[in-house]
Design a protein around this motif. Sequence first.
Motif, PDB file in Angstrom:
ATOM      1  N   SER A   1      -7.588  -4.129   4.995  1.00 36.72           N
ATOM      2  CA  SER A   1      -6.717  -2.511   4.352  1.00 36.72           C
ATOM      3  C   SER A   1      -6.860  -2.782   2.688  1.00 36.72           C
ATOM      4  O   SER A   1      -7.263  -2.266   2.143  1.00 36.72           O
TER       5      SER A   1
ATOM      6  N   HIS B   1      -0.438  -0.470   3.202  1.00 36.65           N
ATOM      7  CA  HIS B   1      -1.416   0.686   1.820  1.00 36.65           C
ATOM      8  C   HIS B   1      -0.556   0.835   0.216  1.00 36.65           C
ATOM      9  O   HIS B   1      -1.405   0.889  -0.131  1.00 36.65           O
ATOM     10  N   LYS B   2       0.527   0.666   0.578  1.00 33.06           N
ATOM     11  CA  LYS B   2       1.735   0.201  -0.332  1.00 33.06           C
ATOM     12  C   LYS B   2       0.821  -0.543  -2.176  1.00 33.06           C
ATOM     13  O   LYS B   2       0.446  -0.236  -2.947  1.00 33.06           O
TER      14      LYS B   2
ATOM     15  N   THR C   1      13.766   7.357   6.292  1.00 36.49           N
ATOM     16  CA  THR C   1      12.682   6.766   6.927  1.00 36.49           C
ATOM     17  C   THR C   1      13.330   4.992   7.805  1.00 36.49           C
ATOM     18  O   THR C   1      14.116   5.770   8.033  1.00 36.49           O
TER      19      THR C   1
ATOM     20  N   ARG D   1      12.088  -0.497   8.723  1.00 34.02           N
ATOM     21  CA  ARG D   1      10.764  -1.645   9.547  1.00 34.02           C
ATOM     22  C   ARG D   1      11.210  -3.161   9.301  1.00 34.02           C
ATOM     23  O   ARG D   1      12.108  -3.096   8.720  1.00 34.02           O
TER      24      ARG D   1
ATOM     25  N   PRO E   1      -3.811   7.406   2.556  1.00 34.28           N
ATOM     26  CA  PRO E   1      -3.408   6.404   3.375  1.00 34.28           C
ATOM     27  C   PRO E   1      -4.452   6.126   4.820  1.00 34.28           C
ATOM     28  O   PRO E   1      -5.288   7.225   5.442  1.00 34.28           O
TER      29      PRO E   1
ATOM     30  N   GLN F   1       3.686  -1.192  12.208  1.00 34.61           N
ATOM     31  CA  GLN F   1       4.862  -0.360  10.522  1.00 34.61           C
ATOM     32  C   GLN F   1       4.155  -1.371   9.533  1.00 34.61           C
ATOM     33  O   GLN F   1       4.600  -1.052   8.284  1.00 34.61           O
TER      34      GLN F   1
ATOM     35  N   GLU G   1       1.304   0.010   6.436  1.00 31.82           N
ATOM     36  CA  GLU G   1       2.549   1.553   4.981  1.00 31.82           C
ATOM     37  C   GLU G   1       2.089   0.238   4.095  1.00 31.82           C
ATOM     38  O   GLU G   1       1.957   0.946   3.314  1.00 31.82           O
TER      39      GLU G   1
ATOM     40  N   SER H   1      -5.093   4.435   8.935  1.00 33.90           N
ATOM     41  CA  SER H   1      -4.000   4.119   9.711  1.00 33.90           C
ATOM     42  C   SER H   1      -4.617   2.899  10.494  1.00 33.90           C
ATOM     43  O   SER H   1      -5.261   2.355   9.925  1.00 33.90           O
ATOM     44  N   HIS H   2      -3.897   2.579  11.693  1.00 33.00           N
ATOM     45  CA  HIS H   2      -3.817   0.859  12.701  1.00 33.00           C
ATOM     46  C   HIS H   2      -5.181   1.465  13.046  1.00 33.00           C
ATOM     47  O   HIS H   2      -5.789   1.186  12.816  1.00 33.00           O
TER      48      HIS H   2
END
Length: 502
Positions: free
Chosen positions: A462, A146-147, A275, A278, A351, A140, A143, A353-354
């Motif tokens: 990341s 990334h942000k 959404t 989290r 983006p 989780q 994200e 992903s894991h």
Amino acid sequence: MMLQLLLAILAVTLTINYLLVRRNLKYGKHIPGPTPLPLVGCFYLYINLKPEDIIDFVSNLKNKYGNLFRVWIGNRLALFCTNVKYNEIVLSSQKLLRKSELYKFLVPWLGDGLLLSTGQKWFAKRKILTPAFHFKILDQFIEVFHKQSTVLVERLRPEATGTLVNIYPYVTLAALDIICETAMGTSINAQTDTESEYVKAITELSLVLTGRFVKVWQRVDFLFNLSADRKRQDKIIRVLHAFTTKIIQSRRQELMARAAEGNPGEDEENADIGTKRRMAFLDVLLQATIDGRPLTDKEIQEEVDTFMFEGHDTTTIAISFTLLLLARHPEVQERVHQELVDILGNDPRAPVSHRNLQDMKYLEMVIKESLRLYPPVPIIARRFTENVDLGGKIVPEGSNFNIGIMHMHRDPSVFPDPERFDPERFAPDRTMELTSPYAYVPFSAGPRNCIGQKFAMLELKSTVSKVIRHFKLTSAGPEPKLTMQLTLKPKDGLFIGFVPRV
């Protein structure tokens, strides 16, 4: 009468000091080290010592006395060790779990959290915190990585002219935003609100606490309590605790409200943003129990403050030094970039992903080599709760045992040509070259290893990958002067030149 009392106290103190030194000398006489003076031990070595001198201080003593040497601080016996075999004895032990007494300086801030607790309390806390690092929860956080790394890239973009820029403060704020959002489920917007009181407080407190390590007279509580630093410390800690207390109370009320509405689950739909909600580490703590009872706000605060301390400072160091090494080694940097293109394509905004992060095998090798050269925590320490046999040398109970991680990582008998940056050391077909799994311990090892190391590696991959996808690192400043402020830091910043790739 008062004079007689003072003389009696002095006599008792000197007698205890003499007996302790005599007992410890019996065991420590076969371990080399600098000559101690009566009563004060090797106090004279520390008089002018500054945080930026600590790495060289240990290096010089190691070169003179070998990979296991002792230093007396008053009547306390402290050992410094870079011997892999001896460190394995300590780190692998299920009994030698107590942190060095110097960690007590962190108690006013972190309380009895996972870092500082011991015995059954530590086992209980480790058990309830382990689920917070389950891969489903870590997934989780991708994200968030990334942000916040996107914000970092945008803040760096105006500086991307090829001239040298101190990237350390930029990375610090990004790491702080990440740990706040993942640990507490809230964002303090440190990257955009650089005047944040909380941000300043963490930086200032690390300086105060480091001062107690190097000013050995301040290790005596009585003397520290008389200093201006004590008042300064208390003021800073009030700011930090007020912040986390407010977040905890707000989150608890939110959890209770959801439970009352019949929607306590972590995967509920959030009507405001459409959404899934989290789950932060704080939520795990709020729902955890010890012996059937929920954790108190104080217990939760201790763990949150511990996450905040351990989770932003160490990743800042790792990210910054990895970028520095990539700037110095363009052939390695281009290989990293090509791996990222192969996995993610040419769009740097795509983006991650894991699974994408797991596929970054070469980048992981680069990060591991960076952690070898610049481990964020270069020295860790234990206090022996029993006599310990180190290769026939008996170290007495009560001794402080310091493990020189950085110096061990740069030992040519463990890592050939140790000063050379070589990610291939960590290629799958070469990992068996290590003489012991305890030869490389940037996250410590054994039962008290870092519970958040998987989280950290995901964050490092990341963030570093985001920077490399957007910028080509073109130059690096001189080797930074390393200083110890609880963790390893570049004294005067860390400078890199970079230009946009697109």
